[in-house]
Enzyme design. Structure first.
Site, short mmCIF file in Angstrom:
data_model
loop_
_atom_site.label_atom_id
_atom_site.label_comp_id
_atom_site.label_asym_id
_atom_site.label_seq_id
_atom_site.Cartn_x
_atom_site.Cartn_y
_atom_site.Cartn_z
N ARG A 158 0.81 -1.24 0.00
CA ARG A 158 0.00 0.00 0.00
C ARG A 158 0.84 1.27 0.00
O ARG A 158 0.56 2.22 -0.74
CB ARG A 158 -0.92 0.00 1.22
CG ARG A 158 -2.05 -0.99 1.16
CD ARG A 158 -2.82 -0.99 2.46
NE ARG A 158 -2.03 -1.54 3.54
CZ ARG A 158 -2.08 -2.80 3.93
NH1 ARG A 158 -2.90 -3.65 3.33
NH2 ARG A 158 -1.32 -3.24 4.91
N ARG A 244 12.07 -0.01 7.54
CA ARG A 244 12.67 -0.33 8.82
C ARG A 244 14.19 -0.26 8.68
O ARG A 244 14.74 -0.62 7.62
CB ARG A 244 12.28 -1.74 9.29
CG ARG A 244 10.86 -1.86 9.84
CD ARG A 244 10.68 -1.10 11.17
NE ARG A 244 9.36 -1.25 11.75
CZ ARG A 244 8.35 -0.39 11.61
NH1 ARG A 244 8.51 0.72 10.89
NH2 ARG A 244 7.20 -0.62 12.19
N GLU A 273 17.45 2.06 16.29
CA GLU A 273 16.92 3.38 16.68
C GLU A 273 16.34 3.32 18.09
O GLU A 273 15.89 2.26 18.51
CB GLU A 273 15.87 3.86 15.65
CG GLU A 273 14.61 3.01 15.60
CD GLU A 273 13.62 3.51 14.55
OE1 GLU A 273 13.98 3.58 13.37
OE2 GLU A 273 12.48 3.82 14.94
N HIS A 291 11.88 8.95 12.56
CA HIS A 291 10.76 8.00 12.41
C HIS A 291 9.40 8.73 12.47
O HIS A 291 8.59 8.49 13.36
CB HIS A 291 10.83 6.90 13.49
CG HIS A 291 10.09 5.65 13.09
ND1 HIS A 291 10.47 4.39 13.47
CD2 HIS A 291 8.97 5.47 12.33
CE1 HIS A 291 9.62 3.49 12.98
NE2 HIS A 291 8.71 4.12 12.29
N GLY A 293 7.19 8.76 9.89
CA GLY A 293 6.30 8.26 8.82
C GLY A 293 4.82 8.53 9.05
O GLY A 293 4.15 9.16 8.24
C1 DGY Z 1 4.45 1.62 11.59
O1 DGY Z 1 3.23 1.72 11.77
O2 DGY Z 1 5.00 0.55 11.43
C2 DGY Z 1 5.23 2.87 11.55
O3 DGY Z 1 6.59 2.64 11.40
C3 DGY Z 1 4.96 3.75 12.72
O4 DGY Z 1 5.14 5.05 12.24
#
Ligand code: DGY
Length: 325
Positions: A158, A244, A273, A291, A293
């Site tokens: 996705r 990751r 991390e 991190h 995201g």
């Molecule tokens: C996840 O949901 O795996 C993300 O890395 C968290 O931001």
């Protein structure tokens, strides 16, 4: 009837914590202190559901604690490499995650890092912050044009597809993708992206101006990007990692950045991390984010609600939508 007991391992968005308080006998972690292995074991012994996230090491040892009360681990996050899934399954614990709701925000961060790396944004900002900018010149900090270039995606789930859409429709980029054996298969129609599937990682690395990682961490993808694979990339290419940290051998990446084997990197995740290899801090050709995201108000709240829906289904005797095992 008594409300189920729920333990949340980190501080969550206010709206979701408020809802948890209404629905459950909940123990929150408003101080947001990472729980120790012993505290996690105790949580498994005393709660019906433990709501974990990416910073909790739910190891085989933690999961093997005697007299567990918990029957479900509701992970806040789409990735769940912090949980020993096989051990959870062996101990009869259900694990759920939070897919879908963080797709766009994570793809946005990947695109942000791509742009930052291509246009030398971190280096430029440092000039200003260090009060070293002496003014515009025709040759200062020349980066690389993004529009029309080739983006190679490793993994095509996705988030990769959301990034492909932004890159193709917004920046007219040509899309290549390669799906490592353990990754999610593509799930949507990709016709409008004119994306080309590469049969090997090597082909993708050699043919891309930007390589963006979107595969899960695991034994098959650990150090997928290493000294040998970095050598296959173009000297003008950039590596983007919002997946990751373990997918990239960070020392090999540092060596490649120093030697100019690739032009730059944009990183949101790191091996080990929040510690990161200090050599990253000495490099100008890397953009570093902590991190981020899924870090928007909307997405983190939606992630919490997704966990709520998963445990509500579980306590009602139904299968949660996001069951992993
Ligand atoms: C996840 O949901 O795996 C993300 O890395 C968290 O931001």
């Amino acid at each position: 009837m008594n409300k189920p007991k729920v333990i949340v391992t980190r501080h969550w968005p206010v709206e979701v914590e408020a809802r948890l308080k209404e629905l459950y006998d909940v123990q929150l972690n408003e101080a947001d202190k990472i729980m120790t292995a012993d505290e996690l074991k105790h949580a498994l012994q005393t709660a019906d559901a433990v709501l974990t996230t990416v910073t909790d090491a739910i190891t085989a040892d933690v999961l093997s604690v005697e007299n567990k009360r918990a029957k479900i681990i509701g992970q806040f996050g789409v990735g769940y490499n912090n949980i020993d899934i096989q051990a959870a399954k062996a101990h009869g614990l259900m694990v759920t995650n939070t897919p879908h709701v963080l797709t766009d925000c994570t793809a946005d961060i990947a695109m942000l890092l791509l742009l930052m790396s291509a246009r030398r944004a971190s280096e430029g900002e440092r000039l200003i912050l260090n009060q070293q900018w002496t003014g515009w010149t025709p040759t200062q900090l020349l980066g690389q044009k993004v529009t029309g270039k080739t983006l190679g995606l490793i993994g095509f789930g996705r988030i990769a597809q959301a990034m492909a859409k932004k890159a193709h429709h917004g920046f007219d980029m040509k899309i290549l993708f390669y799906v490592p054996p353990s990754s999610m298969p593509e799930q949507q129609s990709i016709d409008d992206l004119h994306a080309t599937r590469c049969s090997s990682l090597e082909d993708l690395l050699a043919d891309s101006d930007f390589v963006s990682l979107h595969c899960p961490a695991g034994v098959t993808t650990k150090h997928l990007i290493n000294e040998a694979s970095l050598k296959l990339m173009r000297p003008t290419a950039h590596l983007i990692n919002t997946a990751r940290g373990d997918v990239v051998d960070s020392q090999a990446l540092i060596n490649a950045l120093k030697a100019g084997e690739i032009a730059g990197a944009g990183l949101d995740v790191y091996e080990g991390e929040p510690q990161l290899n200090p050599e990253f801090l000495t490099l100008n050709n890397v953009a570093l984010l902590p991190h981020l995201g899924s870090a928007t108000e909307e997405t983190r709240t939606a992630m919490g609600k997704r966990v709520l829906a998963n445990i509500a289904a579980f306590f009602a005797g139904h299968e949660p939508n996001d069951k992993v095992v």
